[in-house]
Design a protein around this motif. Structure first.
Motif, PDB file in Angstrom:
ATOM      1  N   LYS A  83     105.094  -4.725  32.804  1.00  0.00           N
ATOM      2  CA  LYS A  83     103.995  -3.954  32.211  1.00  0.00           C
ATOM      3  C   LYS A  83     104.548  -2.903  31.261  1.00  0.00           C
ATOM      4  CE  LYS A  83     100.587  -0.421  33.365  1.00  0.00           C
ATOM      5  NZ  LYS A  83      99.807  -0.653  32.144  1.00  0.00           N
TER       6      LYS A  83
ATOM      7  N   TRP B 129      95.766  -3.388  34.246  1.00  0.00           N
ATOM      8  CA  TRP B 129      96.041  -4.814  34.397  1.00  0.00           C
ATOM      9  C   TRP B 129      96.088  -5.545  33.055  1.00  0.00           C
ATOM     10  CZ3 TRP B 129      92.311  -8.450  32.886  1.00  0.00           C
ATOM     11  CH2 TRP B 129      91.052  -7.934  32.592  1.00  0.00           C
TER      12      TRP B 129
ATOM     13  N   ILE C 188      99.472 -11.751  27.591  1.00  0.00           N
ATOM     14  CA  ILE C 188      98.679 -10.763  28.319  1.00  0.00           C
ATOM     15  C   ILE C 188      97.207 -11.163  28.279  1.00  0.00           C
ATOM     16  CG2 ILE C 188     100.252  -8.831  27.980  1.00  0.00           C
ATOM     17  CD1 ILE C 188      98.465  -7.905  25.679  1.00  0.00           C
ATOM     18  N   PRO C 189      96.454 -10.776  29.326  1.00  0.00           N
ATOM     19  CA  PRO C 189      96.934 -10.140  30.554  1.00  0.00           C
ATOM     20  C   PRO C 189      97.408 -11.171  31.581  1.00  0.00           C
ATOM     21  CG  PRO C 189      94.561 -10.254  30.602  1.00  0.00           C
ATOM     22  CD  PRO C 189      94.978 -10.853  29.282  1.00  0.00           C
TER      23      PRO C 189
ATOM     24  N   GLU D  57      97.669  -4.750  30.435  1.00  0.00           N
ATOM     25  CA  GLU D  57      98.981  -4.632  29.776  1.00  0.00           C
ATOM     26  C   GLU D  57     100.091  -5.300  30.572  1.00  0.00           C
ATOM     27  OE1 GLU D  57      97.384  -1.583  30.573  1.00  0.00           O
ATOM     28  OE2 GLU D  57      96.278  -1.387  28.698  1.00  0.00           O
ATOM     29  N   THR D  58      99.761  -6.245  31.460  1.00  0.00           N
ATOM     30  CA  THR D  58     100.767  -6.893  32.308  1.00  0.00           C
ATOM     31  C   THR D  58     101.097  -8.281  31.790  1.00  0.00           C
ATOM     32  OG1 THR D  58      99.019  -7.729  33.765  1.00  0.00           O
ATOM     33  CG2 THR D  58     100.024  -5.622  34.342  1.00  0.00           C
TER      34      THR D  58
ATOM     35  N   TRP E  26     105.790  -0.593  41.691  1.00  0.00           N
ATOM     36  CA  TRP E  26     106.403  -0.810  40.381  1.00  0.00           C
ATOM     37  C   TRP E  26     107.704  -0.036  40.280  1.00  0.00           C
ATOM     38  CZ3 TRP E  26     104.490  -4.212  36.795  1.00  0.00           C
ATOM     39  CH2 TRP E  26     103.187  -4.690  36.995  1.00  0.00           C
TER      40      TRP E  26
END
Length: 446
Positions: A88, A152, A140-141, A154-155, A109
């Motif tokens: 992320k 979520w 993404i995502p 930006e993962t 994280w």
């Protein structure tokens, strides 16, 4: 003032709306949903909001009193999650107890790398550029809002792109940035209603909290404080304490327990008296030892109301779970032991005594009461098999005992076989069908 439905907004009215919001247009008006390049008359930065957002209450993003501070220091970070196998990218000031990065670390994280920027706007531009590349590549995502409610979108999947590759994009976008933004001088603008730090601390003390850190600056931010009643350290918000009357959760729990105890006290005292126990102190709760006096033996004991209410005997002395030194000594002497030290206090404690055979042993009152002597040099008593019966069983199987029966069916017993061979066996093996020794068995085989 808004235009009638189906009609285009008058450019003069649109310009007036932007100027009322502190923005000076730098280009002609197009539509209410088109980005309109303007200059903020407060901070001097160029921004491009839409007229629709301004009418909804928006303004200069650099002067905003909420969200990311675009005029203050910020950083871009890349984090990874081993369990979710995700990468992320994010931005934020990353300071204080409400830092988004700290929140991510609490969820598992781990920080891969981070870079500081003089303004949040510069960090935002870099992040958006990297997200654009990832979106074009279909990366993404990766996670959903059910797994990660905040951030979520930006993962990415760690199986498709690594954290190092995402960070390489951050390096490239940082090098290709057009120009740095000028940081704001002074603190960030606050909301219209300002809270004096000293007045807020005084109000917290009046509500029973001693602040451990200065006022965080926002009414809805957690404020580490210590309860002035019980000393518990918590993190209430000033808004909850001031408006909702939030109190220390430990004090609330104690008050609830006290109310419950006061309600159950009459019934508990009646139950204890019915069990032959006279309470010597107020009802402490169902799971807390309650000091009472037994009306039968007169001794003090401390059972719990829960145990007595479930049917157990309240007095441990009357229930033989404990004993005085005189009573315990009399019991072990009756079993053939002479105490060499005072009674240790509990039936399961090891007690040094001397057996009637002269052997010094470590026994327990519970063992004596169950019939186990604990002396290895004496024949054990209290077993299920009588020594005479055991000897008769051995002779019937063809074995002549050479020593007294040891007391347990699994103890080794020295006997002589019918072939005159001395062997050791157990009564369990005899009862299992053994009728010969190893010498007899080998001879029968030959």
């Amino acid at each position: 003032m808004r235009a009638a439905a189906g009609r285009k907004t008058d450019p003069d009215i649109a310009v007036a709306a932007m100027r009322a919001a502190g923005l000076e247009p730098l280009e002609p008006y197009a539509t209410s949903v088109t980005a309109w390049r303007c200059r903020c008359t407060t901070c001097g930065n160029e921004v491009s909001p839409t007229l629709m957002k301004i009418r909804a209450g928006g303004g200069c993003k650099f002067c905003a009193t909420h969200g990311i501070d675009l005029s203050g220091p910020s950083k871009v970070y890349v984090i990874t999650h081993q369990e979710w196998k995700a990468v992320k990218i994010g931005i934020g000031a990353c300071t204080g107890y409400t830092s988004r990065l700290i929140q991510h670390e609490r969820q598992g994280w781990q920080l891969h790398q981070a870079r500081d920027y003089t303004t949040g706007a510069a960090a935002y531009d870099v992040e958006q550029a990297v997200l654009g590349h990832l979106h074009q590549a279909g990366l993404i995502p990766f996670l959903t809002s059910d797994i990660m409610p905040n951030g979520w979108t930006e993962t990415c999947s760690a199986a498709r792109i690594t954290a190092a590759e995402v960070w390489a994009m951050v390096d490239e976008e940082t090098r290709s940035a057009e120009k740095p933004y000028a940081p704001r001088t002074g603190g960030r603008p606050r909301a219209a209603v300002l809270i004096d730090a000293e007045a807020a601390a005084a109000e917290m003390r009046a509500c029973g909290y001693e602040p451990l850190v200065p006022y965080p600056g926002r009414t809805n931010a957690t404020w580490p404080s210590r309860c002035m009643t019980c000393g518990h350290e918590g993190r209430p918000t000033f808004n909850a304490v001031r408006n909702a009357g939030q109190r220390c959760r430990v004090c609330r729990a104690k008050e609830t327990q006290a109310k419950r105890a006061a309600t159950n006290a009459p019934k508990a005292q009646e139950t204890m008296r019915a069990a032959g126990l006279q309470p010597l102190e107020p009802y402490p709760g169902s799971q807390t030892p309650w000091r009472c006096r037994c009306t039968t033996c007169g001794r003090e004991t401390s059972p719990t109301y829960s145990n007595v209410n479930s049917g157990s005997k309240g007095c441990r002395f009357c229930a033989l779970n404990s004993a005085t030194d005189e009573r315990a000594s009399a019991e072990v002497r009756a079993a053939g032991f002479e105490p060499l030290e005072p009674y240790p206090g509990r039936t399961t404690d090891r007690w040094r005594c001397r057996c009637s055979c002269g052997n010094e042993v470590m026994t327990r009152l519970s063992s004596v009461r169950s019939g186990t002597t604990g002396c290895k040099k004496c024949p054990r008593s209290g077993g299920r098999t009588d020594p005479a019966t055991a000897a008769a069983e051995a002779r019937a199987a063809g074995f002549e005992p050479l020593e007294p029966y040891p007391g347990k069916t699994t103890d080794r017993w020295r006997c002589r076989c019918r072939c005159s061979t001395a062997i050791t066996l157990t009564l369990t093996s005899i009862r299992g069908g053994r009728t010969a020794c190893g010498t007899c068995s080998r001879g029968a085989t030959r």
